[in-house]
Write a protein that holds these residues in place. Structure first.
Motif, PDB file in Angstrom:
ATOM      1  N   ALA A 289     -32.365  34.615  63.658  1.00 43.26           N
ATOM      2  CA  ALA A 289     -32.200  33.623  62.631  1.00 43.26           C
ATOM      3  C   ALA A 289     -32.009  32.422  63.356  1.00 43.26           C
ATOM      4  CB  ALA A 289     -30.769  34.022  61.550  1.00 43.26           C
ATOM      5  N   PHE A 290     -32.470  31.340  62.878  1.00 42.63           N
ATOM      6  CA  PHE A 290     -32.429  29.822  63.508  1.00 42.63           C
ATOM      7  C   PHE A 290     -32.561  29.966  65.232  1.00 42.63           C
ATOM      8  CE2 PHE A 290     -31.129  29.398  59.388  1.00 42.63           C
ATOM      9  CZ  PHE A 290     -31.356  28.154  58.815  1.00 42.63           C
ATOM     10  N   GLY A 291     -33.433  30.964  65.377  1.00 42.35           N
ATOM     11  CA  GLY A 291     -33.446  30.896  66.807  1.00 42.35           C
ATOM     12  C   GLY A 291     -32.329  31.821  67.841  1.00 42.35           C
ATOM     13  N   GLN A 292     -31.641  32.341  66.879  1.00 42.26           N
ATOM     14  CA  GLN A 292     -30.440  33.163  67.526  1.00 42.26           C
ATOM     15  C   GLN A 292     -30.655  34.549  67.266  1.00 42.26           C
ATOM     16  OE1 GLN A 292     -26.586  31.817  66.022  1.00 42.26           O
ATOM     17  NE2 GLN A 292     -26.181  30.600  67.999  1.00 42.26           N
ATOM     18  N   ASP A 293     -30.721  35.684  68.367  1.00 45.94           N
ATOM     19  CA  ASP A 293     -30.768  36.885  68.290  1.00 45.94           C
ATOM     20  C   ASP A 293     -29.510  37.457  67.749  1.00 45.94           C
ATOM     21  OD1 ASP A 293     -31.173  39.514  68.285  1.00 45.94           O
ATOM     22  OD2 ASP A 293     -32.664  39.430  70.095  1.00 45.94           O
ATOM     23  N   LEU A 294     -29.488  38.005  66.474  1.00 47.98           N
ATOM     24  CA  LEU A 294     -27.953  38.471  66.077  1.00 47.98           C
ATOM     25  C   LEU A 294     -27.427  39.695  66.905  1.00 47.98           C
ATOM     26  CD1 LEU A 294     -27.990  37.598  62.262  1.00 47.98           C
ATOM     27  CD2 LEU A 294     -27.593  36.065  64.284  1.00 47.98           C
ATOM     28  N   ALA A 295     -28.249  40.364  67.492  1.00 48.00           N
ATOM     29  CA  ALA A 295     -27.813  41.319  68.319  1.00 48.00           C
ATOM     30  C   ALA A 295     -26.812  40.965  69.390  1.00 48.00           C
ATOM     31  CB  ALA A 295     -28.981  42.151  68.976  1.00 48.00           C
ATOM     32  N   VAL A 296     -26.988  39.664  69.941  1.00 50.19           N
ATOM     33  CA  VAL A 296     -26.202  39.142  71.018  1.00 50.19           C
ATOM     34  C   VAL A 296     -24.712  39.147  70.718  1.00 50.19           C
ATOM     35  CG1 VAL A 296     -25.874  37.111  72.487  1.00 50.19           C
ATOM     36  CG2 VAL A 296     -28.139  37.864  71.787  1.00 50.19           C
ATOM     37  N   HIS A 297     -23.856  39.335  71.398  1.00 48.32           N
ATOM     38  CA  HIS A 297     -22.490  39.517  71.095  1.00 48.32           C
ATOM     39  C   HIS A 297     -21.777  38.137  70.793  1.00 48.32           C
ATOM     40  CE1 HIS A 297     -19.146  42.201  70.766  1.00 48.32           C
ATOM     41  NE2 HIS A 297     -18.340  41.189  71.380  1.00 48.32           N
ATOM     42  N   ASN A 298     -21.954  37.165  71.115  1.00 50.58           N
ATOM     43  CA  ASN A 298     -21.332  36.016  71.134  1.00 50.58           C
ATOM     44  C   ASN A 298     -22.307  35.051  70.025  1.00 50.58           C
ATOM     45  OD1 ASN A 298     -23.436  35.330  72.938  1.00 50.58           O
ATOM     46  ND2 ASN A 298     -22.012  34.481  74.509  1.00 50.58           N
ATOM     47  N   VAL A 299     -22.572  35.493  69.350  1.00 52.55           N
ATOM     48  CA  VAL A 299     -23.271  34.838  68.167  1.00 52.55           C
ATOM     49  C   VAL A 299     -22.359  33.740  67.561  1.00 52.55           C
ATOM     50  CG1 VAL A 299     -24.829  34.776  66.216  1.00 52.55           C
ATOM     51  CG2 VAL A 299     -25.020  36.502  67.847  1.00 52.55           C
ATOM     52  N   ASP A 300     -22.442  32.560  67.415  1.00 54.51           N
ATOM     53  CA  ASP A 300     -21.822  31.664  66.494  1.00 54.51           C
ATOM     54  C   ASP A 300     -22.093  31.740  65.130  1.00 54.51           C
ATOM     55  OD1 ASP A 300     -20.347  29.640  65.686  1.00 54.51           O
ATOM     56  OD2 ASP A 300     -21.284  27.891  66.632  1.00 54.51           O
ATOM     57  N   LEU A 301     -21.320  32.825  64.562  1.00 52.51           N
ATOM     58  CA  LEU A 301     -21.584  33.101  63.283  1.00 52.51           C
ATOM     59  C   LEU A 301     -20.980  31.886  62.155  1.00 52.51           C
ATOM     60  CD1 LEU A 301     -20.088  36.600  63.096  1.00 52.51           C
ATOM     61  CD2 LEU A 301     -22.438  36.130  62.664  1.00 52.51           C
ATOM     62  N   ALA A 302     -20.135  31.087  62.478  1.00 51.20           N
ATOM     63  CA  ALA A 302     -19.639  30.040  61.568  1.00 51.20           C
ATOM     64  C   ALA A 302     -20.744  29.178  61.607  1.00 51.20           C
ATOM     65  CB  ALA A 302     -18.540  29.285  61.954  1.00 51.20           C
ATOM     66  N   ALA A 303     -21.536  28.919  62.622  1.00 48.61           N
ATOM     67  CA  ALA A 303     -22.403  27.914  62.668  1.00 48.61           C
ATOM     68  C   ALA A 303     -23.468  28.494  61.904  1.00 48.61           C
ATOM     69  CB  ALA A 303     -23.092  27.550  64.020  1.00 48.61           C
ATOM     70  N   LEU A 304     -24.194  29.770  61.973  1.00 50.22           N
ATOM     71  CA  LEU A 304     -25.066  30.519  61.412  1.00 50.22           C
ATOM     72  C   LEU A 304     -24.753  30.187  59.570  1.00 50.22           C
ATOM     73  CD1 LEU A 304     -27.914  31.941  61.402  1.00 50.22           C
ATOM     74  CD2 LEU A 304     -26.480  34.135  61.418  1.00 50.22           C
ATOM     75  N   ARG A 305     -23.623  30.818  59.604  1.00 46.37           N
ATOM     76  CA  ARG A 305     -23.213  30.545  58.045  1.00 46.37           C
ATOM     77  C   ARG A 305     -23.241  29.224  57.245  1.00 46.37           C
ATOM     78  NH1 ARG A 305     -18.846  35.366  58.778  1.00 46.37           N
ATOM     79  NH2 ARG A 305     -20.413  36.967  59.082  1.00 46.37           N
ATOM     80  N   ARG A 306     -23.227  28.369  58.279  1.00 44.76           N
ATOM     81  CA  ARG A 306     -22.999  26.928  57.607  1.00 44.76           C
ATOM     82  C   ARG A 306     -24.579  26.956  57.030  1.00 44.76           C
ATOM     83  NH1 ARG A 306     -20.474  23.722  62.040  1.00 44.76           N
ATOM     84  NH2 ARG A 306     -18.930  25.405  61.858  1.00 44.76           N
ATOM     85  N   ARG A 307     -25.766  27.476  57.952  1.00 40.86           N
ATOM     86  CA  ARG A 307     -27.123  26.822  57.715  1.00 40.86           C
ATOM     87  C   ARG A 307     -27.760  27.930  56.712  1.00 40.86           C
ATOM     88  NH1 ARG A 307     -29.314  25.993  63.909  1.00 40.86           N
ATOM     89  NH2 ARG A 307     -30.743  24.542  62.746  1.00 40.86           N
ATOM     90  N   VAL A 308     -27.313  29.149  56.738  1.00 34.01           N
ATOM     91  CA  VAL A 308     -27.756  30.094  55.644  1.00 34.01           C
ATOM     92  C   VAL A 308     -26.943  30.138  54.638  1.00 34.01           C
ATOM     93  CG1 VAL A 308     -28.615  32.308  55.233  1.00 34.01           C
ATOM     94  CG2 VAL A 308     -28.685  31.298  57.585  1.00 34.01           C
ATOM     95  N   GLY A 309     -27.098  29.694  52.997  1.00 30.99           N
ATOM     96  CA  GLY A 309     -26.195  29.959  52.113  1.00 30.99           C
ATOM     97  C   GLY A 309     -26.320  30.935  51.396  1.00 30.99           C
TER      98      GLY A 309
END
Lengths: 281, 287
Positions: free
Chosen positions: B70-90
């Motif tokens: 999602a948005f260029g980030q592989d969510l399997a990676v451990h240190n995903v910036d979830l807060a940033a992702l949740r800001r972009r996906v409503g």
């Protein structure tokens, strides 16, 4: 909350259909045997009989073919409470009821004695037994069977004006609502997470989590009241009028296995008492 | 296809894995959402639509087989910036009463922007805009109790709470269920406007075939946790048999077109909405 399904998971005592020997017992037997086992856990005041009761509890879990992970998770969820109790008891108990035994440590108002150490260990074992026992009944008995068991057990008191059916129904509804509450809480946590809160991190995490819990309570209760009201309406709409004159499709019947279960529970209680008196110096 | 926002490949997910209550929700789900499109995810009840939606902003993470980018980030990676992702996906959830948790409507809509740490004026402005966008006048509704709103108003409030975050991808889980026809049309117009004016991408999760025909440009069909069909909306919504197998039907207009075809009248261009059918009918009648 990396995996919010966790919340549903910890609801101790959700029915787990493994169709074991314990599952097939009469609910009345299970209720009474549980009372006996709880009594045994409370009576046990020494190392040896506390361990004995815990062992008996584990035997039942194995017989019920419940997953060990479930019991471990249940115990783990009360560990903080147990730890706090244990520390308090250890630090201040030496001055009060458990002042006996040899003194091990004394510093200011803190006084640790051998009997308070014993009490702490026994208390911990007892709490663990009780937590597992508490989950046992509901994870091996369907709410329906449980309701029927309670109702039948209370029926003799009907002559004294005790509404046994209503009491049993209230209990059943309360049980039914537990997983619903869990799911509801899960939904709210998800909704909060989805709107930009990641995992709270850093030193204020505990505080942030506490704040979140507080934010959960209001919507949770609002929803519970709404559901309760809807349920009452649905019951009225289907002409619910209490237990009078009601028959049921499945009749409860005692079987040989029930006698065995009673014998087991009595044995454990007797053992807890006998081992206790024998162990006193 | 333009830039991909979300790419999900062969994803599987089991709830409460490893316990006796384990429940397989997804077994081979794939989904694409491209920037600037309105896409739809459809499927019968229990097909795993909502579960899949929870992966889009990392509420669930790939723990089993499959890949979610999602948005260029592989969510399997451990240190995903979830807060940033949740800001972009409503993500607007299925049941609105479960996602309104503040006491007053204004506070609830403001929850997200407050979490972003925006200054007060900015929060207030965002709340005002979001509420007006969904048709809840700011002054009239900001101090209303969330639990006292009607079902339709709760839906709008829930939508406003997510819009206030100004997401780049808006995911709506059955977001128009329970709205009256006008409310539904307003939400549809709003979604199109968001896409056209602000470039917001939209993923609609629904089992209302008419709504999907009306709104979506691309459709993915989920059945028993598996992606069974995906493609351009006319192409997917004309595959009567495959849809029926997935527990779905044709849009109303599609049914009519099919009945006409059975009677020997074939309309040009596989119409699926009333407007398209009208045009096709005129064409057929004139010729």
């Amino acid at each position: 909350m990396a995996n919010a399904a966790f919340l549903r998971h910890v609801a101790i005592g959700r029915y787990i259909p493994t169709d074991s020997l314990v599952h097939r017992l009469d609910p009345r037997t299970k209720l009474l045997a549980l009372a006996l086992l709880v009594a045994a856990a409370v009576v046990a005041a020494d190392y040896i009989n506390s361990v004995f009761v815990l062992f008996a509890t584990v035997v039942v879990v194995v017989l019920a073919r419940l997953p060990a992970g479930q019991a471990v998770a249940a115990v783990r969820s009360v560990l903080p409470l147990v730890a706090i109790l244990a520390v308090l008891q250890l630090l201040v108990g030496g001055r009060g009821a458990t002042a006996g035994g040899t003194q091990l440590l004394s510093w200011g108002f803190i006084r640790v004695t051998s009997s308070s150490v014993q009490l702490v260990i026994v208390l911990t074992l007892r709490l663990i037994s009780l937590v597992i026992l508490a989950g046992l009944l509901t994870s091996t008995t369907t709410p329906g069977a449980l309701t029927m068991g309670v109702e039948r057990l209370l029926r003799p008191f009907g002559a004294l004006g005790l509404p046994s059916h209503e009491i049993a129904l209230m209990g059943a509804i309360a049980l039914r609502f537990l997983p619903i509450l869990g799911e509801q809480m899960e939904a709210i946590v998800l909704a909060q997470d989805a709107r930009g809160v990641g995992q709270p991190a850093g030193r204020w995490r505990v505080l942030a989590n506490a704040q979140r819990m507080a934010a959960l309570v209001v919507p949770l209760f609002a929803d519970v009241y709404r559901r309760a009201e809807e349920m009452a309406m649905a019951m009225l709409a289907r002409c619910y009028r209490g237990g009078r004159g009601r028959t049921s499709l499945y009749e409860l019947r005692y079987r040989p296995a029930d006698a065995g279960a009673f014998a087991f529970a009595l044995l454990v209680l007797g053992g807890a008492i006998v081992l206790g008196t024998a162990g006193v110096p | 296809m333009s830039e991909a926002l979300v790419t999900i490949r062969h994803l599987s997910h089991t709830y409460l894995a490893g316990t006796l209550l384990a429940e397989e929700a997804l077994c081979d789900a794939s989904l694409d959402v491209a920037r600037g499109e309105i896409a739809a995810l459809i499927g019968a009840g229990g097909a795993g639509k909502s579960t899949l939606a929870h992966f889009l902003n990392g509420l669930l993470r790939p723990v089993e087989r499959g890949r979610v980018v999602a948005f260029g980030q592989d969510l399997a990676v451990h240190n995903v910036d979830l807060a940033a992702l949740r800001r972009r996906v409503g993500l607007v959830f299925q049941y609105p009463h479960q996602q309104l948790f503040e006491r007053f409507v204004g506070d609830d809509v403001a929850y997200g922007p407050c979490q972003l740490g925006l200054p007060r004026d900015e929060v207030r402005e965002r709340v005002r805009v979001a509420m007006e966008q969904v048709g809840l006048p700011f002054e009239a509704f900001k101090d209303r109790q969330t639990f006292a709103l009607s079902g339709g108003e709760q839906r709008r409030a829930a939508l406003a709470g997510v819009l206030a975050l100004r997401p780049e991808l808006l995911v709506l889980d059955e977001a128009t269920t329970g709205l009256d026809p006008r409310g539904r049309r307003e939400v549809h117009d709003l979604l199109r406007r968001l896409r056209d004016d602000e470039g917001v991408s939209v993923l609609v999760i629904s089992n209302d075939m008419d709504e999907v025909a009306e709104l979506a440009e691309r459709v993915t069909v989920l059945f028993e946790g598996r992606t069974v069909l995906a493609g351009e909306v006319h192409e997917v919504l004309s595959q009567h048999e495959a849809l029926a197998e997935a527990g779905l039907g044709l849009p109303t207009v599609g049914e009519v077109v099919r009945a006409l075809a059975d009677a020997g009248i074939t309309l040009p261009g596989r119409p699926i909405t009333a407007r398209e059918a009208e045009e096709a009918l005129w064409q057929t009648l004139r010729s």
